[in-house]
Design an enzyme around this catalytic site. Structure first.
Site, PDB file in Angstrom:
ATOM      1  N   CYS A   8       0.860  -1.183   0.000  1.00 23.14           N
ATOM      2  CA  CYS A   8       0.000   0.000   0.000  1.00 23.14           C
ATOM      3  C   CYS A   8       0.899   1.237   0.000  1.00 23.14           C
ATOM      4  O   CYS A   8       2.086   1.132  -0.299  1.00 23.14           O
ATOM      5  CB  CYS A   8      -1.001  -0.027   1.159  1.00 23.14           C
ATOM      6  SG  CYS A   8      -0.314   0.218   2.808  1.00 23.14           S
ATOM      7  N   SER A  15      -1.888  -2.667   3.900  1.00 25.31           N
ATOM      8  CA  SER A  15      -1.013  -3.817   3.644  1.00 25.31           C
ATOM      9  C   SER A  15      -0.620  -4.563   4.917  1.00 25.31           C
ATOM     10  O   SER A  15      -0.599  -5.805   4.899  1.00 25.31           O
ATOM     11  CB  SER A  15       0.211  -3.428   2.803  1.00 25.31           C
ATOM     12  OG  SER A  15       0.975  -2.423   3.413  1.00 25.31           O
TER      13      SER A  15
END
Length: 162
Positions: A8, A15
Site C-alpha cells: 500500500c 497492507s
C-alpha cells in the site's frame, strides 16, 4: 516456500492488515509452513513504525496477531523475492511496476488486490488513513485474502499436475 507481498502507500494501514489477516488464515489452514507473507509501502514516511492504531485496534478485536510487523518500503529486490505482489490500489500498482521496470510489464505476479473480488465494483481498497473506515477495509481484506489463498492453492496444484 511461496511468498506474498502486500503493498500500500505507507505500509501502516491496508497492507499490514492484509499481511496479518493472511498469516492468520494460513495458520487456520495449517499452511504457514509453505506460504509466507510480508507487506511494504511505496512511500517512506512511516519506516520502522508499527501498524496504524486503527489497524491494530481492529486486529486485536478479531484476535489476529500483528507482532513484528513494521513499515518498510518496497525494494527492487522484492520482485525476485516474492511470488505474488498484491497492490492495494491503482497508484500502488503503477508505482510498483515503475520501480520494477520492464520485467513487471504484463507480468501476473504483480496485480491489484481487488482483482481477487471482481463482484465488488471498485478498483481500489479504500485507504482508511484518510477515510477512517477500518471495518470496511477489514471486510475486503478478509474476503480477498481467502480468495488469494484459494488462488495460490489452485495454481500450485495445477503446476504439480502439469
Amino acid at each position: 516456500m511461496i511468498s506474498v507481498l502486500f503493498v500500500c502507500l505507507g505500509n501502516i494501514c491496508r497492507s499490514p492488515m492484509a499481511e496479518a489477516v493472511f498469516r492468520q488464515q494460513l495458520k487456520e489452514r495449517q499452511m504457514e509452513h509453505i506460504i509466507e507473507a510480508d507487506s511494504a509501502g511505496t512511500g517512506d514516511w512511516h519506516l520502522g513504525k508499527p501498524p496504524h492504531e486503527g489497524t491494530r485496534s481492529l486486529l486485536e478485536r478479531y484476535g489476529i496477531p500483528y507482532d513484528g510487523i513494521r513499515a518498510r518500503q518496497v525494494r527492487i529486490d522484492d520482485y525476485n523475492d516474492y511470488d505474488y505482489i498484491v497492490c492495494m490500489d491503482s497508484n500502488n500498482e503503477r508505482d510498483v511496476r515503475q520501480l520494477f521496470g520492464s520485467k513487471s510489464d504484463g507480468h501476473t505476479k504483480v496485480f491489484k488486490f481487488m482483482e481477487l473480488l471482481p463482484e465488488i465494483k471498485t478498483d481500489d481498497v479504500p485507504d482508511p488513513y484518510y477515510t477512517g473506515n477500518f471495518d470496511e477495509v477489514y471486510d475486503l481484506v478478509s474476503q480477498g485474502c481467502s480468495r488469494l489463498l484459494d488462488k495460490i492453492c489452485e495454481e500450485q496444484l495445477n503446476r504439480t499436475e502439469a
